[in-house]
Design a protein around this motif. Structure first.
Motif, PDB file in Angstrom:
ATOM      1  N   LEU A 187       0.825  -1.206   0.000  1.00 43.78           N
ATOM      2  CA  LEU A 187       0.000   0.000   0.000  1.00 43.78           C
ATOM      3  C   LEU A 187       0.861   1.257   0.000  1.00 43.78           C
ATOM      4  N   PHE A 188       1.987   1.233   0.705  1.00 46.36           N
ATOM      5  CA  PHE A 188       2.902   2.379   0.693  1.00 46.36           C
ATOM      6  C   PHE A 188       3.459   2.599  -0.709  1.00 46.36           C
ATOM      7  N   LEU A 189       3.874   1.519  -1.374  1.00 45.64           N
ATOM      8  CA  LEU A 189       4.371   1.627  -2.742  1.00 45.64           C
ATOM      9  C   LEU A 189       3.296   2.177  -3.671  1.00 45.64           C
ATOM     10  N   CYS A 190       2.068   1.684  -3.498  1.00 45.61           N
ATOM     11  CA  CYS A 190       0.953   2.177  -4.319  1.00 45.61           C
ATOM     12  C   CYS A 190       0.694   3.651  -4.070  1.00 45.61           C
ATOM     13  N   LEU A 191       0.816   4.079  -2.817  1.00 45.33           N
ATOM     14  CA  LEU A 191       0.575   5.486  -2.478  1.00 45.33           C
ATOM     15  C   LEU A 191       1.558   6.391  -3.213  1.00 45.33           C
ATOM     16  N   ILE A 192       2.844   6.037  -3.218  1.00 45.20           N
ATOM     17  CA  ILE A 192       3.840   6.855  -3.899  1.00 45.20           C
ATOM     18  C   ILE A 192       3.583   6.868  -5.405  1.00 45.20           C
ATOM     19  N   VAL A 193       3.236   5.715  -5.966  1.00 47.08           N
ATOM     20  CA  VAL A 193       2.952   5.642  -7.398  1.00 47.08           C
ATOM     21  C   VAL A 193       1.736   6.489  -7.743  1.00 47.08           C
ATOM     22  N   LEU A 194       0.694   6.409  -6.937  1.00 49.59           N
ATOM     23  CA  LEU A 194      -0.534   7.160  -7.214  1.00 49.59           C
ATOM     24  C   LEU A 194      -0.297   8.662  -7.112  1.00 49.59           C
ATOM     25  N   VAL A 195       0.450   9.083  -6.109  1.00 53.74           N
ATOM     26  CA  VAL A 195       0.625  10.511  -5.859  1.00 53.74           C
ATOM     27  C   VAL A 195       1.601  11.141  -6.855  1.00 53.74           C
ATOM     28  N   ILE A 196       2.689  10.453  -7.169  1.00 49.19           N
ATOM     29  CA  ILE A 196       3.735  11.046  -8.012  1.00 49.19           C
ATOM     30  C   ILE A 196       3.678  10.532  -9.441  1.00 49.19           C
ATOM     31  N   ASP A 197       3.872   9.229  -9.610  1.00 47.99           N
ATOM     32  CA  ASP A 197       3.978   8.658 -10.962  1.00 47.99           C
ATOM     33  C   ASP A 197       2.693   8.862 -11.755  1.00 47.99           C
TER      34      ASP A 197
END
Length: 326
Positions: free
Chosen positions: A69-79
């Motif tokens: 979920l942390f990895l998904c959060l960074i991907v959703l917010v930035i990538d």
């Protein structure tokens, strides 16, 4: 990082994706945006409760979910935000060109997506320990550290080291194109055959194959223990854990495995046109693994559903006293 300072603002670098987006940029923008908002809400909601709820935080099966979920959060917010901006603008982004921004984008786009596949593979393997070997391997604190926490630490160190090395300190010269989305689409390490093969095979195809194998094996072992074996199996205790893994694996493997196989074959000599008609669609669908993974986790954790979902049912079932006038 001196080699990373090369910029190409012309069209001299040949990118196949400059022709057309498949599907169209408008379709991709609106479909991504439509799922981005609920996915981001589920990610933040789940991370908050899994982090601050002591009972949930201490459950070992939730730790790899928190990492995902942390990895998904960074991907959703930035990538995803960068890609949405690029799709909105056409073939380029609206923000000023910056080498550091491009490197950050590539690091998240390649490193975090690769990390999600590796951790999904580990989650599918660890479920066997949590379901069938918990008493043997996870009773003492020392065993929990070596069997549960050490692999997560080792995997994290490996992934950070590998993608920092090949993207931020590559053995080649990165070329950035400010006139195209994703600053030129890919970092230069993918032009080095052995590094590219290691990335796509070890961090992609192999992880997807092992994830499929461990997931299918878990299903068969569960069916055997529940319906055929004479040994007692606490199905209700592990039901949610098994269903959660199965749901996430179906989502991941149905998109990532075909896409990784096509990309790996295309990287081989004289195979650049293999699957060229379907590859853009799988590339488009890859983002949905990140978009749907938090939603799947949310659905598989009913104890974290907001209480408002149950308010109507509880209110309807309430019994009020009847006062009869004398």
């Amino acid at each position: 990082m001196v080699d990373n300072e090369t910029e190409n603002s012309t069209s001299s670098y040949d990118y196949d994706y400059e022709e057309e987006f498949i599907p169209s940029a408008k379709v991709q923008f609106w479909t991504y945006l439509m799922f981005e908002i609920p996915s981001l809400f589920c990610t933040i909601y789940l991370l908050y409760h899994l982090t601050f709820n002591r009972r949930l935080r201490r459950q070992l099966q939730n730790h790899v979910v928190m990492i995902l979920l942390f990895l998904c959060l960074i991907v959703l917010v930035i990538d995803n935000s960068f890609y949405l901006d690029g799709l909105r603008m056409g073939h380029r982004n609206s923000f000023p060109y910056s080498t550091n921004v491009c490197l950050l984008w590539w690091f998240i786009d390649y490193g975090f997506y690769g990390a999600i596949q590796v951790f999904l593979m580990w989650a599918s393997f660890e479920r066997h320990i949590l379901v069938f070997y918990r008493r043997q391997f996870l009773r003492a604190r020392r065993k929990i550290f070596y069997i549960h926490y050490c692999p997560l630490i080792i995997i994290s160190i490996y992934l950070i080291g590998f993608y920092v090395g090949v993207i931020l300190f590559p053995p080649c010269e990165n070329i950035f194109d400010s006139n195209n989305i994703a600053c030129g689409l890919y970092p230069c390490y993918q032009d080095i055959p052995w590094i590219n093969a290691w990335d796509y095979f070890s961090n992609g195809i192999l992880c997807n194959i092992l994830e499929a194998f461990f997931t299918i094996l878990l299903v068969f072992r569960t069916i055997w223990r529940k319906y055929i074996s004479t040994r007692y199996f606490h199905w209700k205790k592990y039901r949610k854990m098994i269903i959660q893994l199965l749901s996430i694996s179906i989502l991941s493997l149905s998109i990532n495995l075909p896409q990784a196989l096509i990309t790996f074959v295309q990287s081989q000599p004289n195979m650049s046109h293999f699957g060229s008609t379907v590859a853009p669609y799988f590339f488009y669908l890859t983002t949905y693994v990140v978009l749907f993974l938090p939603i799947v986790c949310f659905v598989c954790l009913p104890e974290l559903w907001p209480q408002v979902f149950f308010f109507c049912q509880q209110h309807r079932g309430a019994v009020a006293p009847i006062i009869i006038a004398a």
